[in-house]
Design an enzyme around this catalytic site. Structure first.
Site, PDB file in Angstrom:
ATOM      1  N   CYS A 171      51.959  44.553  -8.368  1.00 45.95           N
ATOM      2  CA  CYS A 171      50.796  44.132  -9.152  1.00 45.95           C
ATOM      3  C   CYS A 171      50.745  42.618  -9.322  1.00 45.95           C
ATOM      4  CB  CYS A 171      50.824  44.782 -10.524  1.00 45.95           C
ATOM      5  SG  CYS A 171      50.624  46.560 -10.438  1.00 45.95           S
ATOM      6  N   ASP A 175      52.463  40.792 -11.390  1.00 44.70           N
ATOM      7  CA  ASP A 175      53.162  40.320 -12.580  1.00 44.70           C
ATOM      8  C   ASP A 175      53.917  41.458 -13.264  1.00 44.70           C
ATOM      9  OD1 ASP A 175      50.869  41.441 -13.665  1.00 44.70           O
ATOM     10  OD2 ASP A 175      49.992  39.510 -14.213  1.00 44.70           O
ATOM     11  N   CYS A 196      52.557  34.413 -12.951  1.00 42.55           N
ATOM     12  CA  CYS A 196      52.017  33.064 -12.908  1.00 42.55           C
ATOM     13  C   CYS A 196      52.367  32.313 -14.201  1.00 42.55           C
ATOM     14  CB  CYS A 196      50.508  33.122 -12.731  1.00 42.55           C
ATOM     15  SG  CYS A 196      49.709  34.013 -14.045  1.00 42.55           S
ATOM     16  N   CYS A 253      47.465  38.598 -18.819  1.00 47.68           N
ATOM     17  CA  CYS A 253      48.864  38.215 -19.055  1.00 47.68           C
ATOM     18  C   CYS A 253      49.249  38.481 -20.509  1.00 47.68           C
ATOM     19  CB  CYS A 253      49.077  36.740 -18.725  1.00 47.68           C
ATOM     20  SG  CYS A 253      48.778  36.357 -17.003  1.00 47.68           S
TER      21      CYS A 253
END
Ligand code: FES
Lengths: 398, 284
Positions: B35, B37, B61, B105
């Site tokens: 995926c 992350d 990231c 995130c």
């Protein structure tokens, strides 16, 4: 802090000699080349010289060059022209690894205008399969559009052979040569492509100028309709300064072609070797042999591309990431996906693209600086070669 | 390049509380390598029910790393009950905001926290790739409807793009986008299944002749003509004779070898879909 610019496939520095050549045409010599007076006429003469210079680099005649605003405009013009010249043909062949200027257009034509498009796949090194290509050609194929060299991996495709095959089948052949022009020898008197796109800012001219080669006697339909500029093949007052710059850049590209394939390539190879040897779990993406001399696409396992990019940006290194996070989409690069690069590596890929302005010291600095950065990021990561979580639910292949 | 706040940059470049906790009381693992992350969160809770330590490992990231780092800072010193109330919005706010495209995130942080607390209470194993509850909606990123509905409600999401930014669903091949639209409609309380009897079989059903004519005109004006004009052509409506519509091509379209195909594939198809499937179109 000095910037070490290794993102030349995105755009290049305008060569100082190119800048000098275009400067007077902003201020003193600002005439319209279409005007009847001498003041404009002298600009027209310069445009003629620029056209000859572009033609000279490509091995074609000046009348076969149409100036455009960019590579995307050239690509769009080529494909739309071919389709409207042969409206009864409803099939297009391209590859899954083209630039969005081609891919998005093809997707649009499929969806909105009902065209059928074949997207040729690649092997794990990004190479095309000639047999697959031959099998895809049909009596109703209107145009084949295949890039000369790939922007992400640098792979050079067998354009001469593919163009010949298209010719045997009476199908128009276009190539997006935006990355190839100025880096590899192109001789259109030998290679039977019908149309070729190029863009100024990839070869040390400014942004906002491009060109399209259209072979003599090829049926052509203009994309921009209006005035009679470019012999009625592309309306709109010419970007004279840009065109003059492009002419100068093409002249310089010819002069530097040998250097591109020796010195630039030597530095690229040094960088590549340095990184692959000193950092574990790295992998080269693309075809090691048939590749642009300036491009290296390397995957760093277990770290994410944007994180690497931002870290190296801190020390002044500018490169590009094939990872999704920088591009706004969430998936890894469509080129790496098409090549089947495993996820372990696809998310952490970085493209280094050099130019003749890079130096040995810069490359040494990158080779020295990158290993600890990758090591630090890997310390943060829950994954490693030993400890890999199972992949999530799916394969990304469409 | 994304516009990150100084705080995001700081937490990315100098992440706090990196690593593992050998004697963790709760571990939450979300995301995966595929995926793009993933986060593993460790928490240690003292006798008073306070989180005494938190550590993380993140693959992702800059905002994924910063969100994880921020989360651990927010957790240390809070009681489990207080920690439970932390939402993805709180994480983003702590960082001075995240680009909208990167909100997923912060969602990953909240999910890992929920998971770690459940794990601490013995309610779930530590590993959970998204909340696998309900129906799988996005195959590309393995996102289930529960998680999507949760994100929509929690963050008041309005568009598919929002849903993608917050959950990643829809950010790949796009196949799940109709489902995301359905979930958005559902979450906003719009009826998803209109009663079949209330819907006419075709748009022109029940219209007067004049209304039907106007509809035909407007389909030609809005759906057909702009496409032909884009290619330098045009069309004019000549007559409507019961179910037969008579048109004339103009400009580049007149005498174009593929005008018959355009007539059938474009004009007739549009009129049949938007007015009445019984219509036929011919040139006159
Ligand atoms: S299934 Fe959701 S983006 Fe592909």
């Amino acid at each position: 802090m000095k910037t070490i610019y290794l993102d030349n496939n995105a755009t290049t520095q305008v060569d100082p000699a190119v800048f000098e050549a275009m400067k007077p045409y902003f201020t003193e010599l600002y005439g319209n080349p279409s005007s009847m007076h001498r003041f404009g006429g002298q600009v027209g003469v310069k445009l003629k010289e620029a056209r000859a210079s572009v033609a000279n680099l490509l091995g074609c005649s000046p009348e076969e060059i149409i100036f455009t605003s960019c590579g995307s405009e050239s690509d769009n013009t080529a494909i739309r022209s071919a389709l409207s010249a042969r409206p009864e043909r409803r099939h297009i062949i391209t590859t899954a690894v083209e630039h969005p200027a081609i891919l998005s257009l093809c997707k649009y034509l499929e969806k909105k205008d009902g065209y059928e498009v074949t997207y040729l796949g690649t092997d794990e090194r990004g190479r095309l399969d000639i047999e697959e290509y031959k099998a895809a050609l049909r009596p109703d194929t209107a145009i084949v559009s295949i890039m000369w060299a790939n922007n992400e991996t640098g792979n050079i495709h067998p354009i001469e052979e593919m163009a010949k095959i298209a010719k045997e089948h009476d199908v128009f052949f276009h190539t997006d040569a935006v990355q190839a022009v100025g880096k590899v020898d192109i001789d259109l008197s030998r290679v039977p492509v019908d149309m070729l796109s190029l863009s100024g800012h990839k070869l040390h001219a400014p942004k906002g100028v491009g060109a399209l080669f259209v072979r003599k006697r090829l049926p052509f339909r203009p994309f921009l309709i209006g005035g009679h500029q470019e012999r009625s093949r592309r309306a709109g007052t010419e970007n004279t300064t840009g065109i003059i710059a492009l002419g100068k850049a093409c002249e310089l590209a010819r002069e530097h072609m040998a250097e591109e394939n020796t010195e630039v390539k030597r530095l690229r190879d040094k960088l590549e070797k340095g990184l692959l040897e000193s950092i574990p779990d790295t992998k080269l993406n693309g075809d090691p042999e048939h590749r642009l001399p300036n491009t290296s696409n390397i995957s760093f396992g277990y770290v994410e591309g944007e994180a690497i990019l931002l870290m190296i940006d801190q020390v002044g290194i500018a490169a590009s990431s094939g990872s999704a996070c920088t591009s706004g989409s969430l998936e890894p690069s469509h080129v790496l996906r098409a090549m089947g690069v495993p996820f372990t590596f696809a998310h952490g890929s970085i493209r280094f693209s050099l130019s003749r302005f890079n130096t040995e010291e810069e490359i040494d600095f990158v080779i020295e600086t990158l290993p600890p950065i990758i090591e630090n990021l890997r310390k943060l990561s829950p994954f490693s070669a030993e400890k890999q979580a199972p992949a999530c639910t799916k394969s990304f292949s469409e | 390049m994304w516009e990150y706040t100084d705080k995001v940059k700081d937490h990315f470049l100098n992440p706090r509380n990196v690593g593992t906790l050998e004697d963790a009381d709760g571990v939450g693992e979300v995301g995966s390598l595929a995926c793009g992350d993933a986060l593993t969160l460790y928490i240690k809770v003292d006798e008073d029910g306070k989180i005494s330590d938190a550590k993380f490992q993140t693959f992702g990231c800059a905002s994924a790393i910063a969100s994880s780092s921020a989360l651990t800072e927010m957790l240390i010193g809070k009681t489990v009950e207080e920690a439970e109330k932390i939402t993805n919005k709180d994480i983003a706010e702590y960082l001075g905001g995240l680009p909208r495209e990167k909100m997923h995130c912060s969602v990953m942080g909240q999910e890992a926290l929920e998971q770690a607390i459940k794990n601490m209470r013995g309610e779930a194993p530590s590993k959970m790739e998204h909340s696998h509850e309900g129906e799988l909606i996005c195959e590309c990123f393995g996102v289930f409807d529960e998680e999507i509905l949760h994100a929509i409600k929690e963050n008041d999401l309005k568009t598919v793009e929002d849903v993608t930014n917050f959950t990643k669903a829809g950010g790949g091949c796009g196949k799940c986008i109709p489902d995301l639209e359905r979930l958005l409609a559902e979450a906003h309380g719009e009826g998803v299944c209109p009663t079949p009897s209330s819907k006419p079989a075709f748009p022109a059903q029940g219209m007067t002749n004049i209304q039907r004519m106007h509809l035909i005109e407007s389909v030609i004006d809005n759906d057909v003509r702009p496409k032909l004009q884009a290619d330098g052509g045009n069309i004019e409506l000549v007559d409507i004779d019961r179910d037969a519509v008579v048109v004339r091509f103009l400009g580049m379209c007149s005498g174009c070898p593929s005008s018959q195909a355009t007539l059938k594939n474009l004009v007739e198809t549009a009129l049949r879909a938007k007015v009445d499937p019984a219509l036929t179109v011919r040139e006159g």
